[in-house]
Design an enzyme around this catalytic site. Structure first.
Site, PDB file in Angstrom:
ATOM      1  N   ASP B  91     -31.164   9.122  11.069  1.00  0.00           N
ATOM      2  CA  ASP B  91     -30.266   8.403  10.425  1.00  0.00           C
ATOM      3  C   ASP B  91     -29.683   7.221  11.201  1.00  0.00           C
ATOM      4  O   ASP B  91     -28.678   7.754  11.926  1.00  0.00           O
ATOM      5  CB  ASP B  91     -29.291   9.192   9.540  1.00  0.00           C
ATOM      6  CG  ASP B  91     -28.700   7.987   8.568  1.00  0.00           C
ATOM      7  OD1 ASP B  91     -28.887   6.890   8.702  1.00  0.00           O
ATOM      8  OD2 ASP B  91     -27.776   8.496   7.876  1.00  0.00           O
ATOM      9  N   ALA B  92     -30.300   6.229  11.828  1.00  0.00           N
ATOM     10  CA  ALA B  92     -30.101   5.445  12.948  1.00  0.00           C
ATOM     11  C   ALA B  92     -29.562   3.795  12.417  1.00  0.00           C
ATOM     12  O   ALA B  92     -28.879   3.240  13.175  1.00  0.00           O
ATOM     13  CB  ALA B  92     -31.267   5.388  13.858  1.00  0.00           C
ATOM     14  N   LYS B  93     -30.244   3.514  11.383  1.00  0.00           N
ATOM     15  CA  LYS B  93     -29.816   2.463  10.797  1.00  0.00           C
ATOM     16  C   LYS B  93     -30.038   1.234  11.904  1.00  0.00           C
ATOM     17  O   LYS B  93     -29.483   0.176  11.875  1.00  0.00           O
ATOM     18  CB  LYS B  93     -28.512   2.158  10.148  1.00  0.00           C
ATOM     19  CG  LYS B  93     -28.364   3.141   8.869  1.00  0.00           C
ATOM     20  CD  LYS B  93     -26.989   3.080   8.340  1.00  0.00           C
ATOM     21  CE  LYS B  93     -26.868   4.195   7.060  1.00  0.00           C
ATOM     22  NZ  LYS B  93     -26.926   5.493   7.094  1.00  0.00           N
ATOM     23  N   ARG B  94     -31.362   1.383  12.442  1.00  0.00           N
ATOM     24  CA  ARG B  94     -31.534   0.284  13.470  1.00  0.00           C
ATOM     25  C   ARG B  94     -32.241  -0.894  12.902  1.00  0.00           C
ATOM     26  O   ARG B  94     -32.548  -1.027  11.485  1.00  0.00           O
ATOM     27  CB  ARG B  94     -32.392   0.863  14.563  1.00  0.00           C
ATOM     28  CG  ARG B  94     -31.804   2.112  15.289  1.00  0.00           C
ATOM     29  CD  ARG B  94     -30.870   1.729  15.859  1.00  0.00           C
ATOM     30  NE  ARG B  94     -30.530   2.625  16.867  1.00  0.00           N
ATOM     31  CZ  ARG B  94     -29.359   3.672  16.887  1.00  0.00           C
ATOM     32  NH1 ARG B  94     -28.551   3.879  15.703  1.00  0.00           N
ATOM     33  NH2 ARG B  94     -29.248   4.580  17.946  1.00  0.00           N
TER      34      ARG B  94
END
Lengths: 279, 279
Positions: B91-94
């Site tokens: 869960d990095a939302k890159r």
């Protein structure tokens, strides 16, 4: 670094150049590969070579993250090596719900957390105000919010026209710029505007007359420094124009730092000319 | 992990529970603080306690990044410890321009880069197609694209209504869901839809009838598992419902793992009931 300190640096150095430290271990000059930390050795040489001409440095976090823990160590050493007179940008494009954005802010702003103490971080706006405000809670630190980016995909959503109850319709990126100005003033808020989008820069400067704009896309991506400067410069400077690949990889030989210096100086001299025109 | 393998796991375990490993070193049970790597010791105990009831684990990268290099080491050990039968989500939302998204994809998908080998990564859509497609180049790996998030700030931009030449107007998040389906099929593309947004879930399920939806916001953020399940479940399962704080911090004492197991089992039993209703 404060707004006026950044402005002063620009006029002292006659430059609004930001050097993007997008340091790719696969592109390093071969003679550096025997160094204990080749990425840091490269960055150190680039910083030494360009610090006379640059007011900001922008490590692109992806390049360090892709190396695992040792990449973060290279990033730490690089940040510590950047002269205090230069503005530092963690180009991370983070953004999450409040309690998570708070941790991203700690990562880049609180040296007791991950050891990093950047002046600013790039943030993606999609999740709205509570994904951005945790970064603004750090006084003296900056959010650089994505507005209109330099890539082809910017047309997918950023240019989507919003309907409105009033007569005026506007694209999403204008809504982002307008809304975000309710979250912070120009002393803590910049916007990313790609140099490839100069047709929109005049309008963006109207919407955000005092905010600094971080402008990537000059150089390898083809944006025009002349156009960006004509439309974006303000009495306080108001621009940070980033160049990465054109400086970092000007040469792949033992002379890479000298060639990087030449390219940084070339950009600085061009910028000095544009700065003269606004005074 | 493939679409059908994930679906099979859901029906075997009678669960679509994703355990969010938002492990905050400041919230660990005190008796773990003497461990060499307290974060990993905690995660290991949570995984052991919940693996019978969970089909997915989702480390929130911010919590590890905020610890600097040793946080990435805890993340690596945690990922390696998750059973192979469980789906893993970074869960990095890159999301960045193509050459940078390519490096983020390498970070999370290519074990020869940073050592990580996740099944999927969460991605922010603001920068459009070329910020997302580098992740899709990894066959068998998934993009989980932010569509409608669970936080208050989702109203700032995601709900903005787009004007259109046709009679139908739609909010930005619907445009994101429609556009992204041109980039990948349901075998590589999921969407994040917050459990706090159940009023929109019926419409989203129409727009994306076969895509898995990753649903955070049940538990600490107040979303209803019953509503999410009624509106979101498909014949293939089609949901991953995340719970983090309600499981991880069910107790702060020596019994934390037992209480985490109880909470995971409670959610699994409720999910088993909803799964029965769709068959």
């Amino acid at each position: 670094m404060t707004y006026s300190e950044l402005s002063d640096q620009i006029f002292q150095k006659q430059s609004y150049l930001c050097v993007g430290l997008d340091t790719d271990p696969r592109k390093l000059p071969p003679h550096l590969l025997t160094e204990k930390d080749p990425v840091f050795a490269f960055n150190k040489a680039i910083i030494d070579a360009t610090a006379d001409f640059a007011v900001a440095y922008k490590p692109n976090i992806a390049f360090y993250e892709a190396q695992g823990p040792r990449g973060w160590e290279s990033l730490q050493k690089t940040l510590d090596y950047i002269p205090a007179s230069c503005f530092t940008i963690a180009d991370a494009k983070r953004g999450d719900i409040g309690n998570t954005s708070d941790l991203y802010a700690r990562t880049f702003f609180d040296p007791t957390a991950a050891g990093l103490d950047f002046d600013s971080v790039t943030v993606a706006p999609y999740m709205g105000h509570d994904s951005v405000t945790p970064f603004l809670a750090y006084k003296g630190k900056w959010v650089i919010l994505l507005a209109l980016t330099s890539n082809a995909g910017s047309t997918d959503f950023q240019y989507q026209t919003l309907s409105s109850r009033t007569a005026s319709q506007k694209p999403l990126f204008e809504k982002v710029i307008e809304t975000a100005q309710g979250w912070a003033g120009p002393d803590q808020l910049m916007f990313v505007v790609g140099a490839t989008q100069t047709s929109e820069l005049e309008r963006i400067r109207q919407l955000a007359p005092d905010n600094f704009l971080l402008v990537p896309g000059v150089g390898a991506q083809g944006g025009s420094l002349a156009d960006v400067s004509r439309l974006g410069l303000t009495k306080a400077g108001g621009l940070l124009v980033n160049a990465s690949r054109s400086i970092l990889y000007a040469s792949n030989g033992p002379d890479f730092a000298d060639r990087a210096r030449d390219e940084a100086q070339r950009l600085q001299l061009e910028m000095a000319g544009y700065l003269t025109q606004i005074q």
